[in-house]
Motif scaffolding. Structure first.
Motif, mmCIF file in Angstrom:
data_model
loop_
_atom_site.group_PDB
_atom_site.id
_atom_site.type_symbol
_atom_site.label_atom_id
_atom_site.label_comp_id
_atom_site.label_asym_id
_atom_site.label_seq_id
_atom_site.Cartn_x
_atom_site.Cartn_y
_atom_site.Cartn_z
ATOM 1 N N LEU A 81 0.901 -1.314 0.022
ATOM 2 C CA LEU A 81 0.003 -0.003 0.030
ATOM 3 C C LEU A 81 0.848 1.348 -0.079
ATOM 4 C CD1 LEU A 81 -2.768 -1.041 2.487
ATOM 5 C CD2 LEU A 81 -3.010 -0.652 -0.110
ATOM 6 N N PHE A 82 1.735 1.252 0.784
ATOM 7 C CA PHE A 82 2.666 2.473 0.872
ATOM 8 C C PHE A 82 3.419 2.734 -0.115
ATOM 9 C CE2 PHE A 82 2.575 1.598 5.676
ATOM 10 C CZ PHE A 82 1.417 2.178 5.785
ATOM 11 N N SER A 83 3.988 1.537 -1.068
ATOM 12 C CA SER A 83 4.530 1.871 -2.205
ATOM 13 C C SER A 83 3.731 2.328 -3.395
ATOM 14 C CB SER A 83 5.235 0.609 -2.658
ATOM 15 O OG SER A 83 4.192 -0.308 -3.171
ATOM 16 N N LEU A 84 2.382 2.538 -3.363
ATOM 17 C CA LEU A 84 1.430 2.858 -4.319
ATOM 18 C C LEU A 84 1.779 4.374 -4.407
ATOM 19 C CD1 LEU A 84 -1.593 0.923 -3.738
ATOM 20 C CD2 LEU A 84 0.269 0.574 -5.511
ATOM 21 N N PRO A 85 1.801 4.937 -5.856
ATOM 22 C CA PRO A 85 1.841 6.291 -5.844
ATOM 23 C C PRO A 85 0.523 7.363 -5.179
ATOM 24 C CG PRO A 85 1.474 5.709 -7.906
ATOM 25 C CD PRO A 85 1.677 4.377 -6.854
ATOM 26 N N MET A 86 0.826 8.230 -4.766
ATOM 27 C CA MET A 86 -0.390 9.104 -4.047
ATOM 28 C C MET A 86 -0.568 10.288 -4.854
ATOM 29 S SD MET A 86 -0.116 8.606 0.155
ATOM 30 C CE MET A 86 -1.745 9.537 0.157
ATOM 31 N N ARG A 87 -1.686 10.424 -5.199
ATOM 32 C CA ARG A 87 -1.953 12.034 -5.829
ATOM 33 C C ARG A 87 -2.381 12.744 -4.692
ATOM 34 N NH1 ARG A 87 -6.462 11.150 -10.044
ATOM 35 N NH2 ARG A 87 -7.444 9.776 -8.234
ATOM 36 N N ARG A 88 -2.027 13.913 -4.616
ATOM 37 C CA ARG A 88 -2.077 14.999 -3.719
ATOM 38 C C ARG A 88 -3.042 16.108 -4.445
ATOM 39 N NH1 ARG A 88 2.675 16.313 0.231
ATOM 40 N NH2 ARG A 88 1.112 16.904 1.516
ATOM 41 N N CYS A 89 -4.282 15.759 -4.501
ATOM 42 C CA CYS A 89 -5.010 16.928 -5.418
ATOM 43 C C CYS A 89 -5.426 18.069 -4.346
ATOM 44 C CB CYS A 89 -6.350 16.173 -6.146
ATOM 45 S SG CYS A 89 -5.735 14.686 -6.997
ATOM 46 N N ILE A 90 -5.364 19.140 -5.077
ATOM 47 C CA ILE A 90 -5.854 20.370 -4.327
ATOM 48 C C ILE A 90 -6.934 20.979 -4.792
ATOM 49 C CG2 ILE A 90 -4.958 22.579 -3.589
ATOM 50 C CD1 ILE A 90 -1.951 21.557 -3.903
ATOM 51 N N GLU A 91 -7.952 21.478 -3.782
ATOM 52 C CA GLU A 91 -8.980 22.236 -4.348
ATOM 53 C C GLU A 91 -9.228 23.535 -3.639
ATOM 54 O OE1 GLU A 91 -12.343 19.659 -3.988
ATOM 55 O OE2 GLU A 91 -11.974 19.231 -1.594
ATOM 56 N N THR A 92 -9.979 24.342 -3.896
ATOM 57 C CA THR A 92 -10.172 25.695 -3.337
ATOM 58 C C THR A 92 -11.655 25.463 -2.714
ATOM 59 O OG1 THR A 92 -8.490 26.888 -4.771
ATOM 60 C CG2 THR A 92 -10.227 28.168 -3.288
ATOM 61 N N VAL A 93 -11.765 25.905 -1.467
ATOM 62 C CA VAL A 93 -13.358 26.073 -1.063
ATOM 63 C C VAL A 93 -13.445 27.075 -0.159
ATOM 64 C CG1 VAL A 93 -13.205 23.424 -0.660
ATOM 65 C CG2 VAL A 93 -12.278 24.718 1.375
ATOM 66 N N ALA A 94 -14.661 27.580 0.056
ATOM 67 C CA ALA A 94 -14.921 28.870 1.097
ATOM 68 C C ALA A 94 -14.458 28.312 2.373
ATOM 69 C CB ALA A 94 -16.484 29.062 0.694
ATOM 70 N N LEU A 95 -14.162 29.496 3.080
ATOM 71 C CA LEU A 95 -13.524 29.257 4.517
ATOM 72 C C LEU A 95 -14.708 28.827 5.288
ATOM 73 C CD1 LEU A 95 -11.659 29.625 6.532
ATOM 74 C CD2 LEU A 95 -12.612 32.194 6.976
ATOM 75 N N ASP A 96 -15.939 28.770 5.146
ATOM 76 C CA ASP A 96 -16.959 28.190 6.017
ATOM 77 C C ASP A 96 -17.092 26.612 5.432
ATOM 78 O OD1 ASP A 96 -18.244 28.490 3.429
ATOM 79 O OD2 ASP A 96 -20.039 29.424 4.331
ATOM 80 N N GLN A 97 -16.669 26.143 4.635
ATOM 81 C CA GLN A 97 -16.355 24.865 4.292
ATOM 82 C C GLN A 97 -14.865 24.165 4.528
ATOM 83 O OE1 GLN A 97 -19.494 23.294 3.136
ATOM 84 N NE2 GLN A 97 -20.244 25.335 3.651
ATOM 85 N N ALA A 98 -14.282 24.842 5.126
ATOM 86 C CA ALA A 98 -12.801 24.370 5.316
ATOM 87 C C ALA A 98 -12.401 23.912 6.657
ATOM 88 C CB ALA A 98 -11.786 25.609 4.986
#
Length: 253
Positions: free
Chosen positions: A22-39
């Motif tokens: 599991l730890f050898s699998l590549p990980m995607r670190r996707c980023i998204e933008t959210v409103a502060l009240d949803q963060a």
């Protein structure tokens, strides 16, 4: 066993070996933008510096009178200094009132400090009327004057990427007007319940020899607490082919 799942190939792995895969699998670190009240609870994906001072103006920490410190130099209990009151400034007041020699301004907690005034005295330590105030103690410049940027200076580090957004941090981000937040997307956790004896909760009667699926709710609760996006992969019988098929389907995210 780093490739696809092979239903016809039976292989027993130790926990350590499974974790290594599991730890050898590549990980995607996707980023998204959210409103502060949803963060709330999300993991910050950016480093934030203050774009402005907080507060953006010098202000009063209490109710009293603001004036020029040198006017109070000779003040004493026996010989108080009397200053002319030229106005009142309340919190949120946007007026620019300038204080000159021999003058004072009534000022409320949180109100912006009048121009030129460099000190203030607590209301309870004065005697006053609508037009005059008596000062009984000499004051130094800067007393009871909260400078601009006392809470946060422009350019200060607010938060670094990788930390969880907590209520205090959310308030601080709001204070510096950072209300669109870059966060890492939530990890998706699919829980597959295995066992011929497992039944989903809901039915009033339970067939003899069966037990209700409690593990999904326990493990799922921990996943949700950790910030994951939880999915149910179904109840699967103790058959290699069925488990492999469920695992394959769970990867179609």
């Amino acid at each position: 066993m780093h490739g696809r799942i092979h239903p016809n190939k039976k292989e027993r792995l130790s926990l350590c070996d499974a974790q290594n895969i599991l730890f050898s699998l590549p990980m995607r670190r996707c980023i998204e933008t959210v409103a502060l009240d949803q963060a709330m609870g999300r993991i910050l994906a950016e480093t934030v510096h203050a774009p402005e001072d907080v507060p953006p103006f010098p202000r009063a920490p209490l109710d009293g009178y603001a004036f020029l410190a040198f006017d109070s130099g000779s003040a004493s209990e026996e010989n108080p200094v009397t200053l002319k009151v030229i106005g009142t400034v309340a919190a949120g007041d946007g007026r620019n009132i300038t204080v000159h020699k021999g003058e004072a301004v009534r000022i409320m907690t949180g109100a912006p400090f009048p121009e030129q005034a460099d000190t203030m005295l607590r209301l309870e330590n004065t005697e006053f009327t609508e037009t005059e105030v008596k000062i009984f103690d000499p004051m130094e410049p800067g007393i009871n004057r909260v400078p601009a940027g006392d809470d946060v200076r422009k350019g200060n580090l607010i938060a670094s990427a990788g930390i969880r957004i907590t209520p205090p941090l959310a308030g601080l981000l709001a204070a510096v007007n950072h209300i669109r937040i870059k966060v890492f997307q939530k990890p998706v956790v699919t829980i597959i319940s295995t066992g011929n004896e497992i039944e989903q909760p809901g039915a009033n009667s339970l067939p003899y020899g069966k037990i209700r699926n409690s593990s999904f709710y326990t493990l799922g609760g921990y996943a949700l607490e950790a910030g994951a996006d939880l999915r149910f992969g179904g109840v699967v019988p103790d058959q290699t082919e069925s488990i492999a098929a469920a695992l394959e389907k769970s990867l179609e995210v």
